[in-house]
Design a protein around this motif. Structure first.
Motif, PDB file in Angstrom:
ATOM      1  N   UNK A  45       1.850  -4.253  12.528  1.00  0.00           N
ATOM      2  CA  UNK A  45       2.041  -4.043  11.095  1.00  0.00           C
ATOM      3  C   UNK A  45       0.986  -4.745  10.234  1.00  0.00           C
ATOM      4  N   UNK A  46       0.538  -5.910  10.656  1.00  0.00           N
ATOM      5  CA  UNK A  46      -0.474  -6.634   9.895  1.00  0.00           C
ATOM      6  C   UNK A  46      -1.812  -5.910   9.968  1.00  0.00           C
ATOM      7  N   UNK A  47      -2.150  -5.390  11.133  1.00  0.00           N
ATOM      8  CA  UNK A  47      -3.398  -4.630  11.274  1.00  0.00           C
ATOM      9  C   UNK A  47      -3.337  -3.365  10.422  1.00  0.00           C
ATOM     10  N   UNK A  48      -2.196  -2.677  10.436  1.00  0.00           N
ATOM     11  CA  UNK A  48      -2.043  -1.469   9.624  1.00  0.00           C
ATOM     12  C   UNK A  48      -2.126  -1.799   8.132  1.00  0.00           C
ATOM     13  N   UNK A  49      -1.531  -2.903   7.717  1.00  0.00           N
ATOM     14  CA  UNK A  49      -1.603  -3.299   6.308  1.00  0.00           C
ATOM     15  C   UNK A  49      -3.036  -3.630   5.912  1.00  0.00           C
ATOM     16  N   UNK A  50      -3.772  -4.265   6.779  1.00  0.00           N
ATOM     17  CA  UNK A  50      -5.170  -4.570   6.488  1.00  0.00           C
ATOM     18  C   UNK A  50      -6.017  -3.312   6.350  1.00  0.00           C
ATOM     19  N   UNK A  51      -5.756  -2.346   7.209  1.00  0.00           N
ATOM     20  CA  UNK A  51      -6.489  -1.081   7.113  1.00  0.00           C
ATOM     21  C   UNK A  51      -6.109  -0.324   5.847  1.00  0.00           C
ATOM     22  N   UNK A  52      -4.847  -0.343   5.477  1.00  0.00           N
ATOM     23  CA  UNK A  52      -4.402   0.363   4.269  1.00  0.00           C
ATOM     24  C   UNK A  52      -4.894  -0.322   3.001  1.00  0.00           C
ATOM     25  N   UNK A  53      -5.114  -1.629   3.048  1.00  0.00           N
ATOM     26  CA  UNK A  53      -5.568  -2.358   1.864  1.00  0.00           C
ATOM     27  C   UNK A  53      -6.956  -1.912   1.430  1.00  0.00           C
ATOM     28  N   UNK A  54      -7.759  -1.434   2.347  1.00  0.00           N
ATOM     29  CA  UNK A  54      -9.093  -0.950   1.986  1.00  0.00           C
ATOM     30  C   UNK A  54      -9.016   0.307   1.132  1.00  0.00           C
ATOM     31  N   UNK A  55      -8.017   1.147   1.393  1.00  0.00           N
ATOM     32  CA  UNK A  55      -7.912   2.408   0.663  1.00  0.00           C
ATOM     33  C   UNK A  55      -7.054   2.278  -0.595  1.00  0.00           C
ATOM     34  N   UNK A  56      -5.967   1.539  -0.533  1.00  0.00           N
ATOM     35  CA  UNK A  56      -4.993   1.520  -1.627  1.00  0.00           C
ATOM     36  C   UNK A  56      -4.993   0.228  -2.428  1.00  0.00           C
ATOM     37  N   UNK A  57      -5.717  -0.750  -1.995  1.00  0.00           N
ATOM     38  CA  UNK A  57      -5.774  -2.029  -2.698  1.00  0.00           C
ATOM     39  C   UNK A  57      -4.726  -3.002  -2.191  1.00  0.00           C
ATOM     40  N   UNK A  62       0.741  -4.934  -0.539  1.00  0.00           N
ATOM     41  CA  UNK A  62       1.662  -6.075  -0.517  1.00  0.00           C
ATOM     42  C   UNK A  62       3.058  -5.642  -0.937  1.00  0.00           C
ATOM     43  N   UNK A  63       3.152  -4.817  -1.997  1.00  0.00           N
ATOM     44  CA  UNK A  63       4.465  -4.330  -2.432  1.00  0.00           C
ATOM     45  C   UNK A  63       5.110  -3.456  -1.351  1.00  0.00           C
ATOM     46  N   UNK A  64       4.335  -2.565  -0.739  1.00  0.00           N
ATOM     47  CA  UNK A  64       4.873  -1.695   0.310  1.00  0.00           C
ATOM     48  C   UNK A  64       5.307  -2.506   1.532  1.00  0.00           C
ATOM     49  N   UNK A  65       4.518  -3.506   1.883  1.00  0.00           N
ATOM     50  CA  UNK A  65       4.841  -4.361   3.041  1.00  0.00           C
ATOM     51  C   UNK A  65       6.130  -5.137   2.765  1.00  0.00           C
ATOM     52  N   UNK A  68       9.068  -2.681   2.910  1.00  0.00           N
ATOM     53  CA  UNK A  68       9.358  -2.337   4.307  1.00  0.00           C
ATOM     54  C   UNK A  68      10.060  -3.472   5.046  1.00  0.00           C
ATOM     55  N   UNK A  69       9.631  -4.692   4.793  1.00  0.00           N
ATOM     56  CA  UNK A  69      10.273  -5.852   5.411  1.00  0.00           C
ATOM     57  C   UNK A  69      11.716  -6.000   4.943  1.00  0.00           C
ATOM     58  N   UNK A  70      11.953  -5.783   3.653  1.00  0.00           N
ATOM     59  CA  UNK A  70      13.317  -5.881   3.125  1.00  0.00           C
ATOM     60  C   UNK A  70      14.222  -4.809   3.717  1.00  0.00           C
ATOM     61  N   UNK A  71      13.704  -3.601   3.859  1.00  0.00           N
ATOM     62  CA  UNK A  71      14.498  -2.511   4.449  1.00  0.00           C
ATOM     63  C   UNK A  71      14.820  -2.825   5.908  1.00  0.00           C
ATOM     64  N   UNK A  72      13.823  -3.289   6.642  1.00  0.00           N
ATOM     65  CA  UNK A  72      14.056  -3.622   8.056  1.00  0.00           C
ATOM     66  C   UNK A  72      15.003  -4.805   8.218  1.00  0.00           C
TER      67      UNK A  72
END
Length: 96
Positions: A45-57, A62-65, A68-72
């Motif tokens: 999940x951290x690697x995916x968040x890092x990759x997504x941060x390049x495209x979406x900021x 951070x808000x999506x992560x 997702x953590x709260x839902x899980x």
């Protein structure tokens, strides 16, 4: 009179042999599998968040992560609540 026993301050030879004995293969494999699984579940999940941060900021990711953590985190609590309500003993009509 008996003299007070002194606490052991060093390992005896038998203690070292017990510590150095090889673990049961099945137990070692299970422990290794849990360790690897734990590393994967925390790193992907951290690697995916890092990759997504390049495209979406970083702020959006951070808000999506966090969401997702709260839902899980809430999912097992909801399942536990539903299970405990389902298994609650029936009081019957005659009891208040």
């Amino acid at each position: 009179m008996y003299a007070a026993r002194r606490p052991r301050t060093r390992l005896d030879g038998g203690d070292i042999q017990a510590l150095a004995a090889p673990a049961d293969r099945g137990r070692g494999r299970t422990s290794t599998a849990y360790h690897v699984l734990g590393r994967i579940t925390t790193s992907l999940p951290v690697i995916a968040a890092g990759a997504a941060a390049r495209q979406h900021g970083p702020a959006a990711v951070t808000r999506a992560y966090a969401l997702g953590t709260a839902v899980l985190a809430a999912a097992p609590l909801a399942a536990l609540t539903a299970t405990s309500r389902r298994h609650r003993p029936d009081r019957g009509d005659d009891q208040p």
